[in-house]
Write a protein that holds these residues in place. Sequence first.
Motif, mmCIF file in Angstrom:
data_model
loop_
_atom_site.group_PDB
_atom_site.id
_atom_site.type_symbol
_atom_site.label_atom_id
_atom_site.label_comp_id
_atom_site.label_asym_id
_atom_site.label_seq_id
_atom_site.Cartn_x
_atom_site.Cartn_y
_atom_site.Cartn_z
ATOM 1 N N THR A 58 29.702 50.228 6.529
ATOM 2 C CA THR A 58 30.236 51.043 7.624
ATOM 3 C C THR A 58 31.755 51.164 7.536
ATOM 4 O O THR A 58 32.406 51.485 8.535
ATOM 5 N N LYS A 59 32.312 50.940 6.383
ATOM 6 C CA LYS A 59 33.756 51.005 6.220
ATOM 7 C C LYS A 59 34.259 52.438 6.419
ATOM 8 O O LYS A 59 33.697 53.379 5.880
ATOM 9 N N GLY A 60 35.323 52.579 7.190
ATOM 10 C CA GLY A 60 35.927 53.881 7.419
ATOM 11 C C GLY A 60 35.270 54.707 8.498
ATOM 12 O O GLY A 60 35.613 55.879 8.652
ATOM 13 N N THR A 61 34.336 54.127 9.268
ATOM 14 C CA THR A 61 33.657 54.867 10.326
ATOM 15 C C THR A 61 34.121 54.480 11.719
ATOM 16 O O THR A 61 33.561 54.975 12.694
ATOM 17 N N SER A 62 35.103 53.616 11.830
ATOM 18 C CA SER A 62 35.643 53.213 13.128
ATOM 19 C C SER A 62 37.162 53.201 13.047
ATOM 20 O O SER A 62 37.741 53.266 11.962
ATOM 21 N N LEU A 63 37.809 53.106 14.199
ATOM 22 C CA LEU A 63 39.265 53.143 14.257
ATOM 23 C C LEU A 63 39.864 51.864 13.681
ATOM 24 O O LEU A 63 39.308 50.781 13.828
ATOM 25 N N ALA A 64 41.014 52.028 13.033
ATOM 26 C CA ALA A 64 41.690 50.882 12.431
ATOM 27 C C ALA A 64 43.164 50.814 12.800
ATOM 28 O O ALA A 64 43.750 49.727 12.748
ATOM 29 N N PHE A 65 43.792 51.945 13.174
ATOM 30 C CA PHE A 65 45.234 51.956 13.431
ATOM 31 C C PHE A 65 45.570 52.502 14.819
ATOM 32 O O PHE A 65 46.426 51.948 15.501
ATOM 33 N N GLY A 66 44.927 53.586 15.227
ATOM 34 C CA GLY A 66 45.266 54.242 16.481
ATOM 35 C C GLY A 66 44.324 53.884 17.611
ATOM 36 O O GLY A 66 43.465 52.998 17.494
ATOM 37 N N ASP A 67 44.488 54.614 18.724
ATOM 38 C CA ASP A 67 43.667 54.410 19.912
ATOM 39 C C ASP A 67 42.555 55.452 20.035
ATOM 40 O O ASP A 67 41.540 55.191 20.671
#
Length: 210
Positions: A58-67
């Motif tokens: 599931t890498k890259g399918t959720s937020l990592a930096f923003g809101d």
Amino acid sequence: MSFFRTLLSPLRPAIPSFPSLSLFRYGQTRGRQVLAPKSMKYMKRHKGKIPIPLGGSTKGTSLAFGDYGIRIRGNGLRLNAKQLTTAREVLRRKLKPIKHAKIYLRVFPDVPVCIKGNETRMGKGKGTFEFWATRVGPARVLFEIGTPPGTVPIREELARDALRQAGDKLPCVTEFITRATPPRLGSLDILPEPPSSIPKTNIEVTSAIP
């Protein structure tokens, strides 16, 4: 004559050497805001396939930096640099009045696409370079927006409107996500496991066999 050439050879100015497959060779210039790699080892590449997480990643399918952010809804596709640049300019124009607002691009066009002219005979090698693109898999996050910690956050209504307009510039269906949105595997949301409802007891089990 060869004697004078030998004497003048150390006095010749040194010619700067550039990468053999740099962008200058194809008459392009890379500015600060241009979505293009600095250099490539092989300028012509196979078309390739859309990356599909068959292993369950599931890498890259959720937020990592923003809101807030947008991600692809449906099958993957290939996006070119012009489409991503247009969507990024929309976000930059909408978030310009907000102080400390940042835009994060989660994909980068680094795949060269070569196209042959119409009504061209088969053979005689691959076509010429046309544009840069990237292969985006299903449920992949494209853009994120947010503010650094300690600053005024972006309102959700404004974030929804800005990301909606940016998604309209892309040739795919996108969805608005937040920090609470779970990751996705294809079309399936990966929800956290609920806690067990069976209470744990400290009863010791002893063997009935003497």
